[in-house]
Design an enzyme around this catalytic site. Sequence first.
Site, short mmCIF file in Angstrom:
data_model
loop_
_atom_site.label_atom_id
_atom_site.label_comp_id
_atom_site.label_asym_id
_atom_site.label_seq_id
_atom_site.Cartn_x
_atom_site.Cartn_y
_atom_site.Cartn_z
N HIS A 428 0.81 -1.32 -0.09
CA HIS A 428 0.06 0.10 0.12
C HIS A 428 1.06 1.30 -0.16
CE1 HIS A 428 -2.28 3.25 2.13
NE2 HIS A 428 -3.11 3.00 1.17
N ARG A 518 30.13 -4.92 -17.14
CA ARG A 518 31.15 -5.36 -16.45
C ARG A 518 30.80 -6.49 -15.51
NH1 ARG A 518 31.22 0.09 -15.48
NH2 ARG A 518 32.86 1.34 -16.67
N GLU A 688 43.62 -3.23 -25.66
CA GLU A 688 44.24 -2.36 -24.37
C GLU A 688 45.55 -2.72 -24.08
OE1 GLU A 688 41.72 -3.54 -21.07
OE2 GLU A 688 42.01 -5.71 -21.60
N SER A 710 40.78 2.42 -23.12
CA SER A 710 41.94 3.68 -23.07
C SER A 710 42.58 3.50 -21.61
CB SER A 710 40.95 4.93 -23.36
OG SER A 710 40.11 5.10 -22.30
N ASP A 712 43.79 1.05 -19.70
CA ASP A 712 45.19 0.31 -19.91
C ASP A 712 45.68 0.42 -20.85
OD1 ASP A 712 44.93 -1.59 -17.43
OD2 ASP A 712 43.65 -2.90 -18.17
N CYS A 759 35.78 1.81 -24.92
CA CYS A 759 34.81 1.84 -23.83
C CYS A 759 35.73 2.47 -22.29
CB CYS A 759 34.31 0.47 -23.50
SG CYS A 759 35.72 -0.68 -23.15
#
Length: 809
Positions: A428, A518, A688, A710, A712, A759
């Site tokens: 409710h 992830r 990477e 980007s 790593d 990403c």
Amino acid sequence: MTDSKRYVRFFNELTIDDVPLVGGKNASLGEMYRELTPQGVKVPNGFAITAEAYRDMLAAVGAWDALHDAMDDLNPDDMSDLARRGARARSIIYGTPLPDGIRNQMLDAYHALRSEYGEDMSLAIRSSATAEDLPTASFAGQQDTYLNIKGEAEYMDACKRCFASLFTDRAIHYRVDQGFDHFKVALSVGVMKMIRSDLAASGVMFSLDTETGFRDVAFITGAYGLGENVVQGAVDPDEFYVHKPTFEQGHRAVLRRTLGSKKIKMIYAKGRTRESTRNVPTSAEEQARFCISDDEVLKLAEYAIKVEMHYSEKAGYDKPMDMEWAKDGLDGELYMVQARPETVASQKKDTVLEEYELTGKPETTLAEGRAVGGKISTGKARIISDVAHLADFQEGEVLVADTTTPDWEPVMKNAAAIVTNRGGRTCHAAIISRELGIPAVVGAGDATVQIPTGDVVTVSCAEGDVGRVYAGEVPFEVIETDLAGLRRPATEIMINLGNPELAFKTSFLPNDGVGLARMEFIINEYIKAHPMALLHPERIEEADERAEIEHLTRYYDSPAEFFIQRLSEGVGTIAAAFYPRPVVVRMSDFKTNEYASLLGGRWFEPEEDNPMLGFRGASRYAHPAYAEGFSLECAAMQRVRDGMGLTNVKLMIPFCRRVNEGETVLATMAEHGLVRGESGLEIYVMCEIPNNVVQIDAFAKLFDGFSIGSNDLTQLTLGVDRDSEIVAFDFDERDAGVKEMIRLAVEGCRRNERHSGLCGQAPSDYPEMAEFLVELGIDSMSLNPDTVLKTTQHVLAVEKRLGREPRSD
């Protein structure tokens, strides 16, 4: 009044068009019984005593004048006056005798129903209000319901009490608020065979997600016993989601399950005291398992889809539904006992995105429960222990209570937020808070103990499924965005997402899917244990850790099944939210120190001086130290794609150092049933490592696409440990060398006809990097949700400068 008038209609004589005669509840039951029973939707039989019976009963003895005397000149803001007048009106109606014509027809109908169901038949008797000149008015929950009614005398008395309940305090106040004339509203009574859910379970379900308005799921709640506890919020129910599009394609899988505490259940009262039902505690065993099986969840989802489809076709537009169900403990069957249009989440505007965000940092969390409403609000807390203290509540305060009922609604409309100890997201308090557009935290356990009356608190329902009550006033902002005129850029804009609880809400952002889902977040939050520790608890040397794992997995067929189910539910929820748009799921990429922090993990992980460059990503998947753990990841992904039918999931391999390592991983995945190209499965690789760029032509022979990481790639191109504070000043994705590596990667993808995406954080943090990527002609960039709108607008501007046309979709 004449004896030839018909005051009773059986369900097979009613349709949804009979709302003026029998009210929305009874008209809907008749519609379902007539139209959906042939489609396999079970609805108990019954009949409606018409609104004409109510009117003619009062007219026969001239009771209308007495009712006017009771109700005219009512001051609705004077709760004491309202209570006195309401009690007087109810007494007038209850004391009015039934004319013989009405009484005889009611008894004839009762006997006809008993001949169908037998001498031991018990009844559910429900009020169904209607407005003579306002047939679309809704009066749900304002009048009384009586359960487990047996015998003629109880039946007739319950019907009279339903008639009288047209003037409950809450019903009077509701009509005043809505501007309805008390004397143009009448009451029909619904009489139906009682489903013996006191011996089984019951609940509420919706054909959409109630928090976000996401329409591709059926949302089912349930608890043991009769359904009133779920409806009123007296219990924290089990919750289930089923994805409708894949269900209709033939995939039979529960998308997601949440176990509720279900501490009490409503059963029949024995000994036939004045109360026909009572609440009793549930056992520890009942609380620890779901109240219905997966097969039953799927049967209810089938009902929900059929009901929604029928009412939508009848209306000529999509009509999400709010439904009640019950399982009969005697015959084991599932029944629909109510259906009405959902009127809150379905009315949200698709073109305006409203986002609430905390801008300050909370210091103390006072309570946590289920989040309702997605908003944030601040006010002084006011604990209300019962209806007698409602007058203490002041406008703009945060209402804190054990639970709420319809009697509380006159003060709930003045609350800044609502917090309850008990209840789930269909109780409710949750329903009313959605209607009012205020946040609510329900099922918070001991909120009435932890939150002091008079203290300022902040109620936040903008952080996912968990709602929190913070001490003090925490700053927040409201961001409104009109999406109506936002065009789609030629460059695909995807989203980085790891939290399944945010998936439905995030899916409303303009996007082309998820570029990075992830797996680590789901393992951390929903599994908590190292996969190898689940498979080999005997290697854990600490007894407490072994016991914790045993406790974590105790209600699953095996620890392995615990991991597979929890991971597949998390990933599946994200995939369903964006279906059929692509969702790129990265296989686990914990470093050894992160794996070691999971429950039992320290017994399976080596200690490394630099985990960032150590035993991580692809190197683990076929290695004896982790191969069994990877097999669980693969089993979960196979369940998402094959079992749930979410073939929009693409898989991605992180930190793949060498080409032959990529070959080994693909062969390992194939052994576990994940074969690249089968059922449209695409497998990407993270780009990477400099070697991924240097040997991109060779990697392109193995993988369907590349996602540039980007973070790593910058670390390894510049030789900067991104976890080191002392050299953080040297970490910059905008460095010319890093940008050259990105350029070579994008060109290599284009040369090999492979998808190129990025990403990492760069385009989210730096507009100039987004501009650089557009100029390169990258296929997609995946952004954090909070930067999607701003970056999309920037990308459109860059593309316009470059002479590229936006997409027409």
